[in-house]
Design an enzyme around this catalytic site. Structure first.
Site, mmCIF file in Angstrom:
data_model
loop_
_atom_site.group_PDB
_atom_site.id
_atom_site.type_symbol
_atom_site.label_atom_id
_atom_site.label_comp_id
_atom_site.label_asym_id
_atom_site.label_seq_id
_atom_site.Cartn_x
_atom_site.Cartn_y
_atom_site.Cartn_z
ATOM 1 N N LYS A 1 -12.480 15.906 -58.395
ATOM 2 C CA LYS A 1 -13.403 16.928 -57.881
ATOM 3 C C LYS A 1 -13.608 18.086 -58.855
ATOM 4 O O LYS A 1 -14.573 18.837 -58.707
ATOM 5 C CB LYS A 1 -12.918 17.465 -56.526
ATOM 6 C CG LYS A 1 -13.222 16.538 -55.350
ATOM 7 C CD LYS A 1 -12.830 17.199 -54.032
ATOM 8 C CE LYS A 1 -13.088 16.279 -52.835
ATOM 9 N NZ LYS A 1 -12.557 16.885 -51.586
ATOM 10 N N HIS B 1 -8.955 5.762 -52.946
ATOM 11 C CA HIS B 1 -8.636 6.367 -51.644
ATOM 12 C C HIS B 1 -9.825 6.457 -50.696
ATOM 13 O O HIS B 1 -9.661 6.774 -49.522
ATOM 14 C CB HIS B 1 -7.945 7.724 -51.805
ATOM 15 C CG HIS B 1 -8.830 8.829 -52.284
ATOM 16 N ND1 HIS B 1 -9.176 8.985 -53.597
ATOM 17 C CD2 HIS B 1 -9.446 9.839 -51.625
ATOM 18 C CE1 HIS B 1 -9.950 10.046 -53.731
ATOM 19 N NE2 HIS B 1 -10.146 10.581 -52.547
ATOM 20 N N HIS B 2 -11.049 6.172 -51.178
ATOM 21 C CA HIS B 2 -12.197 6.133 -50.264
ATOM 22 C C HIS B 2 -12.704 4.715 -50.041
ATOM 23 O O HIS B 2 -13.763 4.526 -49.442
ATOM 24 C CB HIS B 2 -13.332 7.025 -50.755
ATOM 25 C CG HIS B 2 -13.033 8.488 -50.603
ATOM 26 N ND1 HIS B 2 -12.933 9.104 -49.370
ATOM 27 C CD2 HIS B 2 -12.779 9.460 -51.524
ATOM 28 C CE1 HIS B 2 -12.640 10.390 -49.543
ATOM 29 N NE2 HIS B 2 -12.536 10.632 -50.844
ATOM 30 N N HIS C 1 -16.271 11.455 -57.615
ATOM 31 C CA HIS C 1 -14.971 12.092 -57.866
ATOM 32 C C HIS C 1 -13.857 11.035 -57.968
ATOM 33 O O HIS C 1 -12.843 11.266 -58.614
ATOM 34 C CB HIS C 1 -14.654 13.166 -56.816
ATOM 35 C CG HIS C 1 -14.161 12.659 -55.490
ATOM 36 N ND1 HIS C 1 -14.983 12.197 -54.496
ATOM 37 C CD2 HIS C 1 -12.899 12.554 -54.979
ATOM 38 C CE1 HIS C 1 -14.264 11.836 -53.442
ATOM 39 N NE2 HIS C 1 -12.997 12.040 -53.715
ATOM 40 N N ASP D 1 -5.036 11.396 -45.788
ATOM 41 C CA ASP D 1 -6.056 12.342 -46.254
ATOM 42 C C ASP D 1 -7.101 12.591 -45.167
ATOM 43 O O ASP D 1 -7.442 13.735 -44.878
ATOM 44 C CB ASP D 1 -6.717 11.777 -47.518
ATOM 45 C CG ASP D 1 -7.777 12.714 -48.083
ATOM 46 O OD1 ASP D 1 -7.567 13.945 -48.042
ATOM 47 O OD2 ASP D 1 -8.816 12.220 -48.564
ATOM 48 N N HIS E 1 -4.974 12.824 -55.613
ATOM 49 C CA HIS E 1 -6.039 11.883 -55.235
ATOM 50 C C HIS E 1 -7.437 12.421 -55.491
ATOM 51 O O HIS E 1 -8.341 11.685 -55.832
ATOM 52 C CB HIS E 1 -5.881 11.470 -53.769
ATOM 53 C CG HIS E 1 -6.161 12.572 -52.794
ATOM 54 N ND1 HIS E 1 -5.266 13.593 -52.559
ATOM 55 C CD2 HIS E 1 -7.233 12.835 -52.017
ATOM 56 C CE1 HIS E 1 -5.775 14.426 -51.672
ATOM 57 N NE2 HIS E 1 -6.975 13.992 -51.327
ATOM 58 N N ASP E 2 -7.646 13.729 -55.333
ATOM 59 C CA ASP E 2 -8.986 14.309 -55.482
ATOM 60 C C ASP E 2 -9.166 15.057 -56.794
ATOM 61 O O ASP E 2 -10.070 15.879 -56.915
ATOM 62 C CB ASP E 2 -9.263 15.276 -54.319
ATOM 63 C CG ASP E 2 -9.971 14.578 -53.158
ATOM 64 O OD1 ASP E 2 -10.521 13.477 -53.360
ATOM 65 O OD2 ASP E 2 -9.969 15.148 -52.057
#
Ligand code: C2E
Ligand code: SIN
Ligand code: SIN
Ligand code: FE
Length: 398
Positions: free
Chosen positions: A233, A284-285, A258, A313, A229-230
């Site tokens: 970054k 996801h955010h 990201h 998360d 998911h990240d």
């Protein structure tokens, strides 16, 4: 039954056996399917398929204990199955307990009494023994020479399927491991306990998905897609990513990218897992009420996988220490998720978190143990040390 009828019956049993096992390509389900079919064909009460673990010099099989499947292992050369594996010759016993080759270990574990047992070797394409087929307790009478022939045929039929499933499992494992290691690379600079965070949040995602009624396959796919998911970054500069204090609004704007970077890195993937990962990376955010980033999607517009990962998360981020914040207690983190139901999080997912909370804690403890930090973690979670308590709870810029 006449001779001819019996032959016909056998033939149809064999072709049904072939059709039934041909539709399974996952090793574990294949093995239990085979065992179940073999039991029927040979009128046995119990059947096991033992496979050889060459590296360890052992045979292993799965046994059902109530709801659980456990792995049972025994050394080559020991017990009936171990003998067969070693010599490549079948064994047929009328009364197992009277034969010194029989070992009672498995009986004891599953609380069973073996009387008759027939075991034949399972041979691979090169004719090398790769396991053992064992049938136990013929429903009427004892296992005959005919049964032995029949079991050998079944074993030959099954061997190539088992070999294929083993190869497939290998491939799947290496695929998953590669994905997981890719995710590790991405978060490596971010926090010191990257591996633990990734393992925990992906276990949480799987548990939430199962609780919400995903199939085992879907939940497992989510588990293995979630760590990515990240991944975006990797494109965020250290000066922002590793900043010990709070981000300025400009820095935070940069940080938010990201999600976009991640989806670009994963876009147009061929693999199903990577396609799920791409949806999660970008969304996801997002927040349930539409106040999230990057697109301000709302409610069901946000892919369900991303709504699940968001809860997993944030929950794990809260109970973890970060460069910019101390670790929260489990209870505080749970209350935070509950309090932000419908605002940040899908109520369905929040309900799943509350319902499966004990399972989440167990999974968390398992992963902490695996990473060898149990003592440290439980100390943090049970009573936060003073210095952590005093530290900012973080993220007040939102
Ligand atoms: P992350 O550290 O993995 O955090 C993921 C998400 O967990 C955050 O998304 C936020 O929703 C939640 N979260 C984590 N810690 C807290 C907290 O103390 N309080 C609250 N209310 N929520 C928390 P968000 O905010 O979109 O941040 C995304 C990423 O941006 C974070 O990932 C982190 O890498 C970075 N970040 C956010 N704020 C800061 C900060 O103040 N300083 C630094 N250095 N990085 C930050
Ligand atoms: C043995 O093969 O000796 C023990 C395994 C069994 O009871 O099925
Ligand atoms: C983590 O999972 O990132 C750290 C756990 C902790 O020590 O609070
Ligand atoms: Fe993120």
């Amino acid at each position: 039954m006449g001779r001819r009828q019996e032959l016909e019956k056998k033939q149809s049993l064999l072709s049904r056996f072939g059709a039934s096992i041909a539709s399974e390509n996952r090793l574990e389900s294949l093995l239990s399917r085979i065992a179940q079919q073999v039991c029927q064909v040979l009128n046995a009460d119990r059947c096991s398929v033992f496979l050889m673990d060459q590296a360890k010099g052992e045979l292993w099989t799965t046994v059902a204990l109530g709801m659980e499947e456990k792995i049972f292992r025994m050394p080559l050369g020991q017990g009936v199955a171990g003998q067969v594996a070693k010599t490549g010759k079948s064994i047929n016993l009328k009364d197992a307990y009277k034969d010194p080759r029989f070992k009672e270990d498995l009986d004891r574990i599953i609380n069973y009494k073996t009387r008759s047992v027939l075991a034949v070797p399972l041979k691979n394409r090169e004719g090398k023994v790769s396991g053992v087929f064992e049938v136990v307790n013929k429903i009427r009478g004892m296992f005959t020479e005919e049964d032995e022939g029949l079991l050998s045929i079944l074993s030959t039929m099954a061997a190539s399927f088992i070999e294929n499933a083993t190869l497939y499992e290998e491939l799947r494992k290496s695929h998953l491991e590669t994905i997981y290691r890719m995710a590790l690379v991405a978060e490596f600079r971010d926090q010191k306990d990257t591996a633990k965070h990734l393992r925990r949040m992906s276990r949480f995602s799987e548990i939430l998905a199962l609780t919400m009624g995903f199939s085992h396959q879907e939940a497992e796919d989510l588990r293995y897609a979630a760590p990515l998911h990240d991944i975006g970054k990797v494109a965020i500069p250290d000066s922002i990513l590793r900043k010990p204090g709070q981000l300025t609004p400009e820095e935070y704007e940069e940080m938010k990218k990201h999600t976009i970077y991640g989806s670009k890195m994963l876009t147009n993937a061929e693999s199903k897992l990577l396609r799920i990962a791409s949806k999660i990376a970008v969304a996801h955010h997002e927040r349930y009420d539409g106040s999230g980033y990057p697109y301000g999607l709302k409610g069901e517009e946000i892919p369900l996988e991303a709504r699940i990962v968001s809860v997993a998360d944030v929950f794990d981020a809260l109970i973890s220490e970060r460069v910019y914040k101390g670790a929260w207690t489990l209870e505080d983190a749970k209350q935070y998720i509950k309090a932000h139901e419908r605002k940040l999080f899908d109520p369905q997912v929040v309900a799943a978190l509350l319902k499966s909370f004990d399972l989440l804690v167990i999974a968390m403890e398992e992963e902490n143990r695996r990473m060898g930090l149990e003592g440290e973690m439980s100390a943090v979670l049970v009573s936060p040390p003073q210095d952590r308590r005093n530290r900012s709870k973080g993220l007040d810029h939102k």
